[in-house]
Design a protein around this motif. Structure first.
Motif, PDB file in Angstrom:
ATOM      1  N   GLY A 234       0.823  -1.190   0.000  1.00 49.96           N
ATOM      2  CA  GLY A 234       0.000   0.000   0.000  1.00 49.96           C
ATOM      3  C   GLY A 234       0.862   1.246   0.000  1.00 49.96           C
ATOM      4  O   GLY A 234       2.083   1.183  -0.197  1.00 49.96           O
ATOM      5  N   THR A 235       0.214   2.390   0.251  1.00 53.48           N
ATOM      6  CA  THR A 235       0.939   3.665   0.219  1.00 53.48           C
ATOM      7  C   THR A 235       0.891   4.387   1.555  1.00 53.48           C
ATOM      8  O   THR A 235       1.258   5.548   1.647  1.00 53.48           O
ATOM      9  CB  THR A 235       0.340   4.579  -0.876  1.00 53.48           C
ATOM     10  N   GLY A 236       0.428   3.702   2.602  1.00 50.05           N
ATOM     11  CA  GLY A 236       0.291   4.349   3.904  1.00 50.05           C
ATOM     12  C   GLY A 236       1.596   4.820   4.495  1.00 50.05           C
ATOM     13  O   GLY A 236       1.652   5.879   5.136  1.00 50.05           O
ATOM     14  N   ALA A 237       2.658   4.068   4.295  1.00 49.99           N
ATOM     15  CA  ALA A 237       3.948   4.456   4.879  1.00 49.99           C
ATOM     16  C   ALA A 237       4.448   5.766   4.284  1.00 49.99           C
ATOM     17  O   ALA A 237       5.014   6.607   4.999  1.00 49.99           O
ATOM     18  CB  ALA A 237       4.986   3.346   4.654  1.00 49.99           C
ATOM     19  N   SER A 238       4.219   5.959   2.989  1.00 51.02           N
ATOM     20  CA  SER A 238       4.678   7.202   2.359  1.00 51.02           C
ATOM     21  C   SER A 238       3.886   8.393   2.882  1.00 51.02           C
ATOM     22  O   SER A 238       4.432   9.489   3.050  1.00 51.02           O
ATOM     23  CB  SER A 238       4.556   7.106   0.835  1.00 51.02           C
ATOM     24  N   ARG A 239       2.585   8.198   3.166  1.00 54.64           N
ATOM     25  CA  ARG A 239       1.782   9.300   3.703  1.00 54.64           C
ATOM     26  C   ARG A 239       2.245   9.666   5.112  1.00 54.64           C
ATOM     27  O   ARG A 239       2.368  10.858   5.442  1.00 54.64           O
ATOM     28  CB  ARG A 239       0.297   8.929   3.693  1.00 54.64           C
ATOM     29  N   ALA A 240       2.488   8.657   5.924  1.00 51.16           N
ATOM     30  CA  ALA A 240       2.975   8.930   7.284  1.00 51.16           C
ATOM     31  C   ALA A 240       4.320   9.641   7.237  1.00 51.16           C
ATOM     32  O   ALA A 240       4.565  10.573   8.014  1.00 51.16           O
ATOM     33  CB  ALA A 240       3.082   7.621   8.058  1.00 51.16           C
ATOM     34  N   TRP A 241       5.181   9.230   6.330  1.00 52.70           N
ATOM     35  CA  TRP A 241       6.499   9.865   6.182  1.00 52.70           C
ATOM     36  C   TRP A 241       6.350  11.314   5.731  1.00 52.70           C
ATOM     37  O   TRP A 241       6.999  12.215   6.274  1.00 52.70           O
ATOM     38  CB  TRP A 241       7.313   9.055   5.168  1.00 52.70           C
ATOM     39  N   ALA A 242       5.458  11.564   4.771  1.00 53.57           N
ATOM     40  CA  ALA A 242       5.277  12.920   4.248  1.00 53.57           C
ATOM     41  C   ALA A 242       4.716  13.862   5.300  1.00 53.57           C
ATOM     42  O   ALA A 242       5.087  15.051   5.348  1.00 53.57           O
ATOM     43  CB  ALA A 242       4.366  12.890   3.022  1.00 53.57           C
TER      44      ALA A 242
END
Length: 340
Positions: A234-242
């Protein structure tokens, strides 16, 4: 999301209380969903000044005061008749599973007569299939609107003069607002509270009711789709990082790299999960960061722009005007929240 308007500028001082709370009338019909009625009372009723005074008064009304059937095994009592609509600053129309998709267009009869009493300066909003009522009255002609995704196709066929957007949680078209299925009414009410009294008040209401002050994406993420491959990331990790780096000049490639995907795959997966493109989502988060900084700090507009990731004050002003319809300075002077 439609451009938000600065409303009730004179009432935005959340310190000492207001002489006249903003009046909300919830107009219920047989077949009403109790959750939709309750969430309006709960959210608007929880909005307070820092001194504890209510910012809204909320009443329930119907075509005839008295018992109203719900879509479950109990009835409710509407204390007020349609006269309450003429006195309201905001009218909210919840769904009726008995009536909405059978409404004629254009609408006539007692229901149309009652809602015609809403003041021209008043705001009118729908939850779920309550949008059928607004569209039948012609209030959505030439505008964007949303409703529950299961009813969106029928809504679009019935009202071709309305631009139906089945993927968003709510649409703000100024005086007229619509929201998706039941729980999206929470998002819409918080949006209206934020528009009326600022992000700090809306965030306090969200904390009191233990809901997010702003949900990511739209209802696209809730529409059934073919089951995804469980091995796909998924893309959740990138959102949390951003979210921890909003002040930095983030790029689409950087976000994709965080998930080990190509830019094309990441962009497609992100849209499927969130309902927005990565850059739309990032801009929205930066707007929210800027709003919080404008309300809670004395930073200059240039400093807020830098901290929120817009780079320059000119860029922040452009994005603020586009998203909210006001300048950062006007927003701060109107919606300055209570300081800790």
């Amino acid at each position: 999301m439609g451009a938000e308007r600065v409303r009730n500028a004179g009432a935005a001082d959340t310190g000492a209380g207001t002489d006249s709370p903003h009046r909300v009338a919830v107009f219920v019909r047989d077949g009403v969903l109790p959750m939709e009625l309750g969430l309006v009372h709960q959210l608007f009723g929880s909005a307070r000044t820092s001194g504890g005074s209510p910012l809204y008064s909320v009443v329930t009304c119907a075509l005839v005061a008295g018992p109203v059937r719900t879509d479950v095994d109990f009835t409710l009592h509407a204390p007020h008749g349609p006269e309450a609509l003429a006195e309201a600053d905001t009218v909210v129309v919840p769904a009726s599973h008995e009536q909405d998709e059978s409404l004629d267009a254009p609408l006539s009869g007692p229901l149309a007569d009652a809602l015609a009493a809403v003041p021209a300066t008043g705001r009118i909003a729908s939850i779920c299939t309550g949008a059928f009522v607004l569209a039948s009255l012609g209030l959505l002609d030439g505008r964007r609107a949303t409703t529950h995704w299961r009813s969106a196709a029928a809504f679009a066929r019935r009202f071709p003069q309305v631009t139906t957007d089945p993927e968003v949680l709510y649409v703000d078209e100024g005086r007229v607002l619509t929201s998706a299925g039941e729980a999206a009414g929470i998002d819409l009410c918080l949006h209206m509270i934020r528009s009326d009294f600022g992000a700090a008040v809306a965030a306090d209401v969200a904390r009191r009711t233990v809901v997010p002050p702003h949900r990511e994406g739209g209802q696209a993420q809730y529409i059934p789709r073919p089951v995804a491959d469980p091995d796909l990331a998924g893309t959740g990790a990138s959102r949390a990082w951003a979210l921890t780096r909003l002040g930095e000049p983030l790029t689409l490639k950087q976000l994709a790299v965080r998930e080990g995907m190509s830019v094309r795959t990441f962009s497609r997966r992100f849209r499927e999960e969130v309902g927005l493109t990565p850059m739309q989502w990032l801009t929205r988060q930066r707007i929210e960061q800027a709003r919080q900084l404008l309300e809670e700090t004395d930073h200059t507009v240039d400093r807020v722009a830098a901290d929120a990731g817009f780079g320059t004050g000119a860029s922040l002003r452009q994005h603020f005007q586009s998203a909210l319809g006001v300048s950062p300075g006007a927003y701060r002077s109107t919606f300055r929240g209570p300081r800790s």
